[in-house]
Motif scaffolding. Structure first.
Motif, mmCIF file in Angstrom:
data_model
loop_
_atom_site.group_PDB
_atom_site.id
_atom_site.type_symbol
_atom_site.label_atom_id
_atom_site.label_comp_id
_atom_site.label_asym_id
_atom_site.label_seq_id
_atom_site.Cartn_x
_atom_site.Cartn_y
_atom_site.Cartn_z
ATOM 1 N N THR A 1 -3.328 3.407 -5.847
ATOM 2 C CA THR A 1 -3.865 4.181 -4.893
ATOM 3 C C THR A 1 -2.752 4.378 -3.997
ATOM 4 O OG1 THR A 1 -5.814 3.005 -5.366
ATOM 5 C CG2 THR A 1 -5.940 4.507 -3.269
ATOM 6 N N GLY A 2 -2.248 5.825 -3.629
ATOM 7 C CA GLY A 2 -1.055 5.680 -2.918
ATOM 8 C C GLY A 2 -1.587 6.944 -1.699
ATOM 9 N N VAL A 3 -1.221 6.581 -0.603
ATOM 10 C CA VAL A 3 -1.376 7.528 0.543
ATOM 11 C C VAL A 3 0.100 7.498 1.350
ATOM 12 C CG1 VAL A 3 -2.336 8.489 2.433
ATOM 13 C CG2 VAL A 3 -3.688 7.384 0.664
ATOM 14 N N GLY A 4 0.838 8.843 1.060
ATOM 15 C CA GLY A 4 2.156 9.001 1.735
ATOM 16 C C GLY A 4 1.866 10.156 2.703
ATOM 17 N N LEU B 1 7.577 9.357 6.381
ATOM 18 C CA LEU B 1 7.034 8.558 7.657
ATOM 19 C C LEU B 1 6.200 7.540 7.268
ATOM 20 C CD1 LEU B 1 5.724 11.865 9.772
ATOM 21 C CD2 LEU B 1 7.949 10.467 9.880
ATOM 22 N N ALA B 2 5.581 7.533 5.917
ATOM 23 C CA ALA B 2 4.508 6.279 5.430
ATOM 24 C C ALA B 2 4.553 6.308 4.168
ATOM 25 C CB ALA B 2 3.184 6.527 6.509
ATOM 26 N N ASP B 3 4.281 5.315 3.607
ATOM 27 C CA ASP B 3 3.978 5.098 2.099
ATOM 28 C C ASP B 3 3.148 3.825 1.902
ATOM 29 O OD1 ASP B 3 4.171 5.570 -0.509
ATOM 30 O OD2 ASP B 3 6.175 4.524 -0.666
ATOM 31 N N ALA B 4 2.054 4.280 2.024
ATOM 32 C CA ALA B 4 1.040 3.100 1.796
ATOM 33 C C ALA B 4 0.218 3.049 0.319
ATOM 34 C CB ALA B 4 -0.234 3.238 2.718
ATOM 35 N N LEU B 5 0.205 1.857 -0.380
ATOM 36 C CA LEU B 5 -0.324 1.504 -1.446
ATOM 37 C C LEU B 5 -1.162 0.307 -1.720
ATOM 38 C CD1 LEU B 5 1.278 3.036 -4.119
ATOM 39 C CD2 LEU B 5 2.351 0.949 -4.489
ATOM 40 N N ALA B 6 -2.004 0.751 -2.601
ATOM 41 C CA ALA B 6 -2.858 -0.452 -3.124
ATOM 42 C C ALA B 6 -2.913 -0.405 -4.535
ATOM 43 C CB ALA B 6 -4.301 -0.308 -2.588
ATOM 44 N N SER B 7 -2.723 -1.315 -5.311
ATOM 45 C CA SER B 7 -2.666 -1.547 -6.689
ATOM 46 C C SER B 7 -4.050 -2.490 -7.290
ATOM 47 C CB SER B 7 -1.313 -2.162 -7.194
ATOM 48 O OG SER B 7 -1.213 -2.384 -8.541
ATOM 49 N N SER B 8 -4.376 -2.020 -8.580
ATOM 50 C CA SER B 8 -5.273 -2.709 -9.252
ATOM 51 C C SER B 8 -4.743 -3.503 -10.378
ATOM 52 C CB SER B 8 -6.306 -1.886 -9.557
ATOM 53 O OG SER B 8 -5.988 -0.747 -10.371
ATOM 54 N N VAL C 1 -11.941 0.432 -14.741
ATOM 55 C CA VAL C 1 -11.533 -0.519 -13.616
ATOM 56 C C VAL C 1 -10.680 0.094 -12.510
ATOM 57 C CG1 VAL C 1 -10.453 -2.855 -13.237
ATOM 58 C CG2 VAL C 1 -11.709 -2.670 -15.077
ATOM 59 N N ALA C 2 -9.846 0.911 -13.165
ATOM 60 C CA ALA C 2 -8.754 1.704 -12.108
ATOM 61 C C ALA C 2 -9.712 2.440 -11.309
ATOM 62 C CB ALA C 2 -7.743 2.508 -12.746
ATOM 63 N N SER C 3 -10.604 3.299 -11.701
ATOM 64 C CA SER C 3 -11.434 4.236 -10.947
ATOM 65 C C SER C 3 -12.244 3.724 -9.994
ATOM 66 C CB SER C 3 -12.376 5.087 -11.991
ATOM 67 O OG SER C 3 -11.596 5.654 -13.035
ATOM 68 N N ARG C 4 -12.845 2.284 -10.238
ATOM 69 C CA ARG C 4 -13.598 1.819 -9.272
ATOM 70 C C ARG C 4 -12.741 1.229 -8.287
ATOM 71 N NH1 ARG C 4 -18.406 -1.430 -12.492
ATOM 72 N NH2 ARG C 4 -18.890 0.095 -13.801
ATOM 73 N N ALA C 5 -11.608 0.819 -8.570
ATOM 74 C CA ALA C 5 -10.526 0.260 -7.401
ATOM 75 C C ALA C 5 -10.042 1.349 -6.610
ATOM 76 C CB ALA C 5 -9.425 -0.651 -8.080
ATOM 77 N N LEU D 1 -11.730 3.963 -5.682
ATOM 78 C CA LEU D 1 -13.000 4.321 -4.730
ATOM 79 C C LEU D 1 -12.924 3.374 -3.686
ATOM 80 C CD1 LEU D 1 -15.602 5.915 -4.214
ATOM 81 C CD2 LEU D 1 -16.724 4.069 -5.343
ATOM 82 N N GLU D 2 -12.807 2.271 -3.813
ATOM 83 C CA GLU D 2 -12.716 0.990 -2.742
ATOM 84 C C GLU D 2 -11.433 0.971 -1.871
ATOM 85 O OE1 GLU D 2 -15.510 -0.413 -2.388
ATOM 86 O OE2 GLU D 2 -16.198 0.433 -4.357
ATOM 87 N N ALA D 3 -10.208 1.463 -2.580
ATOM 88 C CA ALA D 3 -9.078 1.265 -1.840
ATOM 89 C C ALA D 3 -8.647 2.569 -0.948
ATOM 90 C CB ALA D 3 -7.905 1.134 -2.866
ATOM 91 N N MET D 4 -9.384 3.740 -1.465
ATOM 92 C CA MET D 4 -8.661 4.860 -0.706
ATOM 93 C C MET D 4 -9.038 4.916 0.775
ATOM 94 S SD MET D 4 -7.605 8.018 -1.008
ATOM 95 C CE MET D 4 -7.479 8.051 -2.610
ATOM 96 N N VAL D 5 -9.956 4.711 1.395
ATOM 97 C CA VAL D 5 -9.981 4.914 2.781
ATOM 98 C C VAL D 5 -9.060 3.821 3.393
ATOM 99 C CG1 VAL D 5 -11.558 4.681 5.024
ATOM 100 C CG2 VAL D 5 -12.350 6.043 2.845
ATOM 101 N N PRO D 6 -9.262 2.730 3.261
ATOM 102 C CA PRO D 6 -8.210 1.545 3.810
ATOM 103 C C PRO D 6 -6.658 2.122 3.669
ATOM 104 C CG PRO D 6 -9.932 0.283 2.506
ATOM 105 C CD PRO D 6 -9.941 1.786 2.057
ATOM 106 N N THR D 7 -6.460 2.575 2.313
ATOM 107 C CA THR D 7 -5.082 2.877 2.119
ATOM 108 C C THR D 7 -4.609 4.174 3.068
ATOM 109 O OG1 THR D 7 -5.094 2.120 -0.121
ATOM 110 C CG2 THR D 7 -3.213 3.669 0.302
#
Lengths: 339, 222
Positions: free
Chosen positions: A17-20, A28-35, A49-53, A55-61
């Motif tokens: 899950t990446g937000v840059g 300026l920013a490159d935030a990442l969460a990995s399952s 499993v990836a899809s569920r992860a 959903l959980e990671a998007m807003v925090p990332t």
């Protein structure tokens, strides 16, 4: 809007899950969460499993990216999101998030191609891309050679794998050798102690497709070789097998990439995707590009693997040239074509 | 008070903007496997129809399923992102409760929806509309056993689909997908009540299909 647009990019095509956030070609920013850890015991990425992860990671990332850039959503001029290719269910989470943020804050939205984004990310490191150029994209999901006339517009596929992606071959060979998932880094590490010429593994050729790849025969050849040793009761020289396998992969990838540059008369090769983090692939690409008089551009490993910054990098090119935003009803497309 | 309510747990995408007294605008579109394409533009259109700007909204209401995962996640991801972007609370409701809320019955009812793989999602409600069992996942014949003597009427697409197995019950033949106005009414009662924000956890009720692999299969013929 400041002189250069500030663009936020969202990436969810596989297990990251990446937000840059970029402004022009400045990262300026490159935030990442990995399952990835959740997939390890299954020996491969499990789409659900990836899809569920995601959903959980998007807003925090999203928050981590905005915080790192010292921005709020109001400071963002446009949102870009990977529309494909990738895992259908995983893509859809990122696309839904991007649409929801865009509708909420009334900003333009761009659905972009994941492969183009892997090429575009290089502008954040090495500046604007000389075009045309050739791009070699190698990951767990893709192995493609592209002729890049315009990274934000026209790209042509010169060839792709006809079976396993290169990264998949690394994962499968790692399993045979009893190494963990994902196989790439472990094979790279094991290979450092081995002899790349110890075993002459096959270099698969695809008939009438000089820039295509095939890795399933190589994978099977490694498994047969290892089984023969095991059945003979002999120890398996893991380092030599890893080094020889890695050599075979790096050899075909770089030889065909350099040949493609020559045939199309381009002077620059861009190598991206998760497998571009492989040390032997990087070294051999450099050696062969030097010998052929080509400029090699390889983003640092963190920007080679999937991330949000690459999506933002492509999005900012689209905004800069005044491209029409995507309609809100665009679809996530798991097998999205290049143009 | 302006609630934006939507549900993507069924083959339909239901969206509505609901005020204190009435539904200002709503839409329902059948969108099998197209929830991701339809939802955001439906929200955009319904807000325009209601002459409401996103920044005017005071809460989001979303159906938490159970339902097919891919479509379900589109709704829940949208709710989480809009709640985040607009800094307004989001509330989730079991989508079977939303269907039940649309059906008044003097005796208890059960809601059954299609869970694929010859199973249904189901929940049972008493005569006051309160959920007494579920949401759960089971083959329709097993649900029939559990509901015998407990309810008179079954509603929802799962009941229609398996009416032959459920011959002992009265089956409401209407489609019975979740409607935005009923979703909003369920959420309205919770507005202004202090409590932790909803986590908006999807009611998956099923684990991902994934097998831990054994040793790699031999490729050499023995």
């Amino acid at each position: 809007m400041t002189a250069l647009p500030t663009v936020l990019g969202i990436e969810t095509s596989c297990d990251e899950t990446g937000v840059g956030i970029v402004r022009g070609s400045e990262l300026l920013a490159d935030a990442l969460a990995s399952s990835v850890d959740e997939h390890a015991r299954f020996g491969g990425v499990v789409p659900e499993v990836a899809s569920r992860a995601h959903l959980e990671a998007m807003v925090p990332t999203m928050h981590r990216a905005l915080d790192a850039a010292g921005l709020t959503l109001d400071d963002i001029d446009a949102i870009a999101v990977t529309a494909g290719p990738g895992l259908a269910g995983a893509l859809l989470v990122g696309v839904a998030a991007a649409k929801a943020y865009a509708v909420s804050v009334g900003k333009p939205l761009y659905g972009v191609n994941h492969l183009s984004a892997h090429v575009a990310v290089d502008r954040l490191v090495h500046g604007d891309l000389p075009q045309p150029c050739v791009a070699l994209l190698v990951s767990g999901g893709h192995s493609s050679l592209l002729l890049v006339q315009d990274v934000a517009g026209e790209l042509t596929s010169l060839g792709a794998t006809v079976d396993d992606a290169a990264g998949e071959a690394f994962d499968k060979v790692a399993r045979v050798l009893g190494l963990p998932f994902p196989g790439g880094p472990y094979i790279d590490k094991a290979a450092a102690e081995g002899d790349p010429s110890a075993i002459d593994f096959p270099r698969g050729v695809v008939r009438d497709a000089p820039y295509s790849f095939t890795f399933s025969g190589l994978k099977t050849a490694v498994a047969r070789w290892v089984e023969a040793r095991e059945r003979a009761g002999e120890p398996v020289p893991i380092a030599d097998v890893a080094a020889s396998f890695q050599e075979a992969v790096a050899d075909v990838l770089t030889a065909r990439a350099v040949a493609a540059c020559r045939e199309h008369g381009v002077g620059t090769l861009v190598v991206g995707g998760g497998v571009a983090a492989n040390s032997r692939l990087r070294a051999l690409a450099e050696q062969r590009c030097d010998a052929a008089g080509l400029t090699l551009r390889t983003p640092p490993p963190k920007l080679c693997t999937d991330n949000g910054a690459m999506v933002a990098a492509l999005g900012s090119l689209l905004v800069e040239r005044g491209a029409e935003p995507s309609a809100l009803d665009f679809a996530a497309d798991s097998s999205m074509a290049l143009t | 008070m302006l609630i934006l309510a939507f549900d993507t747990s069924s083959p339909a995408v239901a969206v509505g903007v609901v005020g204190a007294e009435e539904t200002l605008a709503s839409s329902t579109a059948i969108a099998v496997n197209r929830h991701g394409e339809v939802l955001a533009s439906a929200i955009d259109q319904v807000l325009r129809d209601a002459d409401v700007r996103p920044a005017d909204l005071t809460a989001i209401a979303v159906g938490l399923g159970p339902g097919p995962f891919t479509g379900l996640r589109v709704g829940i991801m949208t709710a989480r992102a809009m709640s985040d972007a607009l800094a307004i609370p989001a509330y989730g409701e079991c989508s079977l409760d939303v269907i039940a809320a649309a059906h008044h019955a003097s005796s208890g009812i059960a809601v059954l929806t299609d869970a694929r793989r010859k199973q249904v999602y189901w929940a049972r409600y008493d005569e006051d509309g309160k959920r007494r069992a579920g949401p759960e996942l089971a083959p329709p014949a097993v649900v029939a056993e559990q509901l015998r003597g407990e309810v008179g009427e079954l509603v929802g697409a799962g009941a229609v689909m398996y009416r032959e197995v459920l011959a002992d019950f009265v089956v409401d033949e209407r489609q019975g997908y979740p409607e935005a106005s009923y979703l909003a009414s369920l959420v309205r009662t919770r507005l202004g009540v202090d409590g932790p924000a909803d986590r908006l956890a999807p009611l998956y009720l099923r684990r991902p299909d994934a097998q831990v692999p054994g040793k790699p299969k031999a490729v050499t013929p023995s």
